[in-house]
Design a protein around this motif. Structure first.
Motif, PDB file in Angstrom:
ATOM      1  N   GLN A 280      -2.454  19.073   4.732  1.00  0.00           N
ATOM      2  CA  GLN A 280      -1.044  19.056   5.119  1.00  0.00           C
ATOM      3  C   GLN A 280      -0.836  18.445   6.498  1.00  0.00           C
ATOM      4  OE1 GLN A 280       2.812  22.079   5.552  1.00  0.00           O
ATOM      5  NE2 GLN A 280       0.776  22.921   5.344  1.00  0.00           N
ATOM      6  N   ARG A 281      -1.633  18.873   7.485  1.00  0.00           N
ATOM      7  CA  ARG A 281      -1.446  18.360   8.838  1.00  0.00           C
ATOM      8  C   ARG A 281      -1.801  16.877   8.929  1.00  0.00           C
ATOM      9  NH1 ARG A 281      -2.910  23.731   9.879  1.00  0.00           N
ATOM     10  NH2 ARG A 281      -5.157  23.336   9.831  1.00  0.00           N
ATOM     11  N   THR A 282      -2.835  16.452   8.198  1.00  0.00           N
ATOM     12  CA  THR A 282      -3.194  15.033   8.203  1.00  0.00           C
ATOM     13  C   THR A 282      -2.074  14.181   7.624  1.00  0.00           C
ATOM     14  OG1 THR A 282      -5.528  15.636   7.933  1.00  0.00           O
ATOM     15  CG2 THR A 282      -4.934  13.359   7.492  1.00  0.00           C
ATOM     16  N   LEU A 307       4.232  27.010   5.410  1.00  0.00           N
ATOM     17  CA  LEU A 307       3.251  28.079   5.364  1.00  0.00           C
ATOM     18  C   LEU A 307       3.102  28.692   3.981  1.00  0.00           C
ATOM     19  CD1 LEU A 307       4.115  29.878   8.738  1.00  0.00           C
ATOM     20  CD2 LEU A 307       2.427  28.077   8.295  1.00  0.00           C
ATOM     21  N   LEU A 308       4.013  28.376   3.072  1.00  0.00           N
ATOM     22  CA  LEU A 308       3.935  28.936   1.717  1.00  0.00           C
ATOM     23  C   LEU A 308       3.418  27.909   0.718  1.00  0.00           C
ATOM     24  CD1 LEU A 308       7.258  31.006   1.579  1.00  0.00           C
ATOM     25  CD2 LEU A 308       4.937  31.807   2.045  1.00  0.00           C
ATOM     26  N   PHE A 309       3.990  26.703   0.730  1.00  0.00           N
ATOM     27  CA  PHE A 309       3.603  25.669  -0.235  1.00  0.00           C
ATOM     28  C   PHE A 309       2.864  24.560   0.516  1.00  0.00           C
ATOM     29  CE2 PHE A 309       7.577  27.645  -1.632  1.00  0.00           C
ATOM     30  CZ  PHE A 309       7.150  28.217  -2.824  1.00  0.00           C
ATOM     31  N   HIS A 310       1.633  24.862   0.882  1.00  0.00           N
ATOM     32  CA  HIS A 310       0.873  23.940   1.725  1.00  0.00           C
ATOM     33  C   HIS A 310       0.399  22.709   0.972  1.00  0.00           C
ATOM     34  CE1 HIS A 310      -2.113  26.358  -0.357  1.00  0.00           C
ATOM     35  NE2 HIS A 310      -3.004  25.433  -0.110  1.00  0.00           N
ATOM     36  N   GLY A 311       0.425  22.734  -0.359  1.00  0.00           N
ATOM     37  CA  GLY A 311      -0.088  21.612  -1.131  1.00  0.00           C
ATOM     38  C   GLY A 311       0.955  20.579  -1.507  1.00  0.00           C
ATOM     39  N   ARG A 312       2.128  20.665  -0.919  1.00  0.00           N
ATOM     40  CA  ARG A 312       3.193  19.720  -1.285  1.00  0.00           C
ATOM     41  C   ARG A 312       2.817  18.300  -0.867  1.00  0.00           C
ATOM     42  NH1 ARG A 312       6.690  18.578   3.099  1.00  0.00           N
ATOM     43  NH2 ARG A 312       6.108  19.722   4.995  1.00  0.00           N
ATOM     44  N   LEU A 313       3.275  17.326  -1.634  1.00  0.00           N
ATOM     45  CA  LEU A 313       3.004  15.919  -1.347  1.00  0.00           C
ATOM     46  C   LEU A 313       4.042  15.374  -0.382  1.00  0.00           C
ATOM     47  CD1 LEU A 313       2.174  14.692  -4.973  1.00  0.00           C
ATOM     48  CD2 LEU A 313       0.564  15.314  -3.166  1.00  0.00           C
ATOM     49  N   ILE A 314       3.628  14.507   0.520  1.00  0.00           N
ATOM     50  CA  ILE A 314       4.529  13.882   1.486  1.00  0.00           C
ATOM     51  C   ILE A 314       4.603  12.398   1.162  1.00  0.00           C
ATOM     52  CG2 ILE A 314       4.919  13.386   3.929  1.00  0.00           C
ATOM     53  CD1 ILE A 314       3.475  15.952   4.606  1.00  0.00           C
ATOM     54  N   ASN A 319       1.766  10.169  -0.659  1.00  0.00           N
ATOM     55  CA  ASN A 319       1.601  11.153  -1.741  1.00  0.00           C
ATOM     56  C   ASN A 319       0.124  11.356  -2.091  1.00  0.00           C
ATOM     57  OD1 ASN A 319       4.316  11.792  -2.117  1.00  0.00           O
ATOM     58  ND2 ASN A 319       4.641  10.080  -3.516  1.00  0.00           N
ATOM     59  N   VAL A 320      -0.667  11.647  -1.070  1.00  0.00           N
ATOM     60  CA  VAL A 320      -2.117  11.785  -1.265  1.00  0.00           C
ATOM     61  C   VAL A 320      -2.464  13.210  -1.654  1.00  0.00           C
ATOM     62  CG1 VAL A 320      -4.374  11.604  -0.148  1.00  0.00           C
ATOM     63  CG2 VAL A 320      -2.588   9.931   0.366  1.00  0.00           C
ATOM     64  N   LYS A 321      -3.336  13.337  -2.631  1.00  0.00           N
ATOM     65  CA  LYS A 321      -3.852  14.641  -3.049  1.00  0.00           C
ATOM     66  C   LYS A 321      -5.372  14.601  -2.888  1.00  0.00           C
ATOM     67  CE  LYS A 321      -1.951  16.889  -6.400  1.00  0.00           C
ATOM     68  NZ  LYS A 321      -1.507  17.402  -7.731  1.00  0.00           N
ATOM     69  N   VAL A 322      -5.912  15.635  -2.233  1.00  0.00           N
ATOM     70  CA  VAL A 322      -7.340  15.686  -1.923  1.00  0.00           C
ATOM     71  C   VAL A 322      -7.994  16.839  -2.662  1.00  0.00           C
ATOM     72  CG1 VAL A 322      -9.055  15.821  -0.074  1.00  0.00           C
ATOM     73  CG2 VAL A 322      -6.838  14.809   0.376  1.00  0.00           C
ATOM     74  N   GLY A 323      -9.244  16.604  -3.106  1.00  0.00           N
ATOM     75  CA  GLY A 323     -10.043  17.727  -3.585  1.00  0.00           C
ATOM     76  C   GLY A 323     -10.197  17.858  -5.077  1.00  0.00           C
ATOM     77  N   ARG A 324      -9.620  16.955  -5.858  1.00  0.00           N
ATOM     78  CA  ARG A 324      -9.808  17.043  -7.306  1.00  0.00           C
ATOM     79  C   ARG A 324     -11.197  16.514  -7.674  1.00  0.00           C
ATOM     80  NH1 ARG A 324      -5.357  14.209 -10.537  1.00  0.00           N
ATOM     81  NH2 ARG A 324      -6.082  15.594 -12.187  1.00  0.00           N
ATOM     82  N   ALA A 325     -11.683  16.942  -8.825  1.00  0.00           N
ATOM     83  CA  ALA A 325     -13.030  16.558  -9.253  1.00  0.00           C
ATOM     84  C   ALA A 325     -13.089  15.065  -9.553  1.00  0.00           C
ATOM     85  CB  ALA A 325     -13.430  17.351 -10.486  1.00  0.00           C
TER      86      ALA A 325
END
Length: 432
Positions: A280-282, A307-314, A319-325
């Protein structure tokens, strides 16, 4: 040598006895605001300060004594921005938490059919802690990586769990036949809360350390907690003997204290300028850089973190998502193609219809994550369609990233961000 030669030789004077060298201490006196202080360098090099004369009013001296006991040395210059607000709400949080604890203990004693004596309260609490609370601690201890990535969120969750457990204890007199089940479940939630609160304490305190004074900040923070826990216990005892002597009173005051408790910890966490890089911060840093050309500091982002929905895309950050297999986001036929675009990098980008997946190698640092994020953001900002991702688009974005990355990284580190690691929680990483 003959006797004549010996007589011609000058006589040797006896060695003079030198007086012992007396070390004069290096000290000086300073007078400021009606206070005279003596500053002295000790032999081991440390500077000591002693008040020689203090003619200030008594309330000024009391205030300074309080600051010395409960705030880090050199405050406010020795801590980062937000420490005072964090401490204020931390004090309120501990006060309400301690008051709730007294009410719950009283209710447990009533439900168990015991008179509320201190000895029996200790015995009941000890038995319950040794049981279900330890189970909760063991379960929560497996979530440490997620707490590193999102310490604020887990700190809030810890207090919500604590209030949930306390609420079950307060309600236990309504179902005395289920005393063991209700009290055990309450302590199970409180056990998880204790682990989450303790695990997130160090990253939160370290975000305030400005001069390598982590131990001082930690010690003074615990002093604040202890002081207001004692005050809260006094408030709880007063409530328990007056408005909360009945179950109806507890049903009214308990939720109010819980609301103040949770709101306090939310404001407390919002004031914390966490300086580690997570998804999120990155994303927020990259989005701000693309829009303004400036790098945001931890203090700039603290009130904007979700602080609640930290996985939201910006969207502005690609719109980067990290950590999927790896096998879920990259086809074997495409993996070689994407890897050829970034031959020396420790990340792989896989653009999709709704977001761009970024996969990191197992030893990737925060710098590697930021490089990948900038490439994805630049590629998205070029206005190209990602339905059929083009290697040339990523190549252009990669070249643009390489131009700006060095000054961007220097500014990132100058703002206080830790770029030596990237905290992605339990995200999957790959290795060839």
């Amino acid at each position: 040598m003959n006797l004549l030669d010996k007589l011609k030789m000058p006589k040797k004077e006896p060695d003079e006895v030198k007086p012992p060298k007396v070390e004069v201490p290096v000290y000086w006196l300073e007078t400021s605001d009606s206070v005279s202080r003596r500053y002295e360098f000790e032999p081991h090099g440390y500077l000591t300060v002693k008040v020689v004369n203090d003619s200030r009013p008594i309330y000024h001296r009391v205030a300074e004594s309080f600051l010395n006991k409960f705030f880090p040395a050199g405050y406010p210059y020795s801590v980062n921005e937000g420490y005072l607000r964090y401490t204020q709400f931390r004090a309120l949080q501990h006060l309400t938490s301690a008051a709730l604890s007294v009410l719950s203990t009283q209710s447990l004693l009533f439900a168990a059919g015991l008179r509320p004596t201190p000895a029996q309260a200790t015995a009941v609490s000890w038995i319950l802690k040794d049981g279900m609370q330890h189970v909760g601690k063991l379960i929560c201890s497996n979530l440490g990586a997620r707490m590193d990535s999102e310490p604020k969120r887990w700190r809030i969750l810890a207090d919500v769990l604590y209030d949930l457990g306390t609420g079950l204890e307060v309600l236990s007199p309504l179902c005395p036949h289920l005393f063991l089940e209700v009290a055990g479940l309450g302590n199970f939630a409180k056990g998880m809360a204790v682990v989450a609160a303790r695990a997130t304490r160090l990253p939160i305190y370290s975000s305030f350390a400005k001069e390598g004074n982590l131990s001082d900040i930690f010690a003074k923070g615990e002093a604040i907690s202890t002081l207001f826990n004692v005050v809260g216990m006094g408030v709880g005892i007063q409530l328990a003997s007056t408005v909360c002597s009945s179950m109806q009173g507890k049903m009214i005051v308990g939720p109010l204290l819980s609301i103040v408790h949770v709101l306090s910890v939310v404001e407390e966490m919002r004031a914390v300028p966490v300086n580690s890089l997570n998804p999120q911060r990155t994303a927020m840093i990259v989005a701000d850089f693309l829009k303004t050309g400036k790098v945001s500091s931890p203090a700039d982002l603290r009130y904007r973190e979700d602080l609640l929905f930290h996985g939201r895309l910006i969207e502005d950050a690609g719109n980067v998502k990290v950590g999927r297999a790896l096998h879920k986001v990259v086809k074997p036929s495409k993996l070689k193609e994407w890897k050829e675009i970034f031959p020396e990098e420790k990340f792989v980008l896989s653009p999709g219809n709704k977001w761009t997946d970024m996969l990191l190698e197992h030893n990737a640092t925060g710098e590697d994550a930021v490089r990948g994020w900038l490439v994805a953001a630049y590629a998205a900002s070029m206005g190209k369609s990602f339905h059929e991702p083009s290697a040339s688009v990523l190549q252009d974005a990669y070249d643009k990233m390489n131009i700006v990355f060095t000054p961007f990284l220097c500014e990132l580190q100058a703002k206080g961000w830790h770029t030596d690691r990237f905290l992605d929680g339990t995200g999957s990483r790959f290795a060839f």
